[in-house]
Design an enzyme around this catalytic site. Structure first.
Site, PDB file in Angstrom:
ATOM      1  NE  ARG A  67    -104.142 -11.024   8.175  1.00 23.47           N
ATOM      2  CZ  ARG A  67    -102.857 -11.628   7.771  1.00 23.47           C
ATOM      3  NH1 ARG A  67    -102.780 -12.975   8.031  1.00 23.47           N
ATOM      4  NH2 ARG A  67    -101.913 -10.783   8.012  1.00 23.47           N
ATOM      5  CB  ALA A  79     -97.123  -7.685   8.852  1.00 23.12           C
ATOM      6  CD  GLU A  97     -93.227 -11.761   5.902  1.00 21.39           C
ATOM      7  OE1 GLU A  97     -94.328 -11.903   4.999  1.00 21.39           O
ATOM      8  OE2 GLU A  97     -92.692 -12.939   6.110  1.00 21.39           O
ATOM      9  CD  GLU A 101     -97.293 -10.053   3.756  1.00 21.50           C
ATOM     10  OE1 GLU A 101     -97.536  -9.001   3.756  1.00 21.50           O
ATOM     11  OE2 GLU A 101     -97.655 -10.994   4.255  1.00 21.50           O
ATOM     12  CD  GLU A 146     -98.389 -14.425   2.385  1.00 18.45           C
ATOM     13  OE1 GLU A 146     -97.643 -14.860   1.176  1.00 18.45           O
ATOM     14  OE2 GLU A 146     -98.084 -13.900   3.337  1.00 18.45           O
TER      15      GLU A 146
END
Length: 210
Positions: A67, A79, A97, A101, A146
């Site tokens: 992040r 998320a 999602e 993910e 990702e």
């Protein structure tokens, strides 16, 4: 002066000073008790969804993802944004999602908890689902941050312990994990997937689609 709890906070003027890819900044002049007006900065944001995915062994799926605003990898639950337009169903976004993910699909879905992320300055809100009856999907193609994420499985008790110790600090993950632990302990009935979501944000997605 109105009786406390009865004042109508009406907007007398509003100006959008920035509109970007994922948020807009709006300045509202709001009528306050006593006849004064105060300016409030409002960050309009997409709504979002998140998923606490629990397998048949009682483990929850966590992802570790970089992040940039905090400059490190955080342990989170899957998320993503409700960025498919005003008509996008939150459950459809949650399924997307989870697949993108965590390479997972789920047979059973319930609403776990709804969150107003930081209502002092933003309308961003998020719905967290519980997903069970998991099956594995082919590995999805990922890009940007990702492409670097990794999937981890932890018992719910261990995940709650990591939240309480400060290892898990993502607010959505903390709320979702603690909500599931509380639901398990209390036996409370979780809501259906079509339960009303009062605070789902609409302003930014409407702006983007208009």
């Amino acid at each position: 002066m109105s009786t406390p709890g009865s004042h109508e906070f009406t907007i007398s003027a509003s100006e959008t000073v920035y509109s970007g890819a994922i948020l807009a900044l709006r300045l509202d002049d709001v009528d306050m008790p006593g006849g004064r007006t105060a300016q409030r900065e409002v960050v309009e944001h997409h709504g979002a969804v998140a998923v606490v995915a629990r397998d048949d062994r009682g483990r929850v799926a966590l992802i570790r993802q970089y992040r940039h605003p905090v400059g490190r990898r955080l342990l989170e639950i899957p998320a993503g944004l409700l960025d498919g337009g005003p008509a996008e169903a939150p459950l459809d976004a949650a399924k997307r999602e989870l697949a993108e993910e965590a390479d997972l699909a789920a047979a059973r879905w319930r609403v776990l908890v709804d969150l107003d992320v930081s209502p002092g300055f933003t309308d961003e809100a998020l719905r967290v689902y519980l997903a069970e009856g998991l099956t594995t999907l082919p590995v999805a193609e990922r890009e940007h941050e990702e492409a670097d994420l990794s999937l981890e499985w932890h018992s719910l008790a261990a995940a709650v312990g990591m939240a309480l110790s400060g290892e898990i600090v993502n607010a959505t993950a903390v709320a979702g994990l603690l909500a599931l632990a509380a639901a398990d302990a209390s036996g409370v009935e979780l809501r259906d997937v079509d339960a009303p979501w009062r605070d789902r944000p609409r302003a930014f997605e409407t702006r983007r689609s208009s």
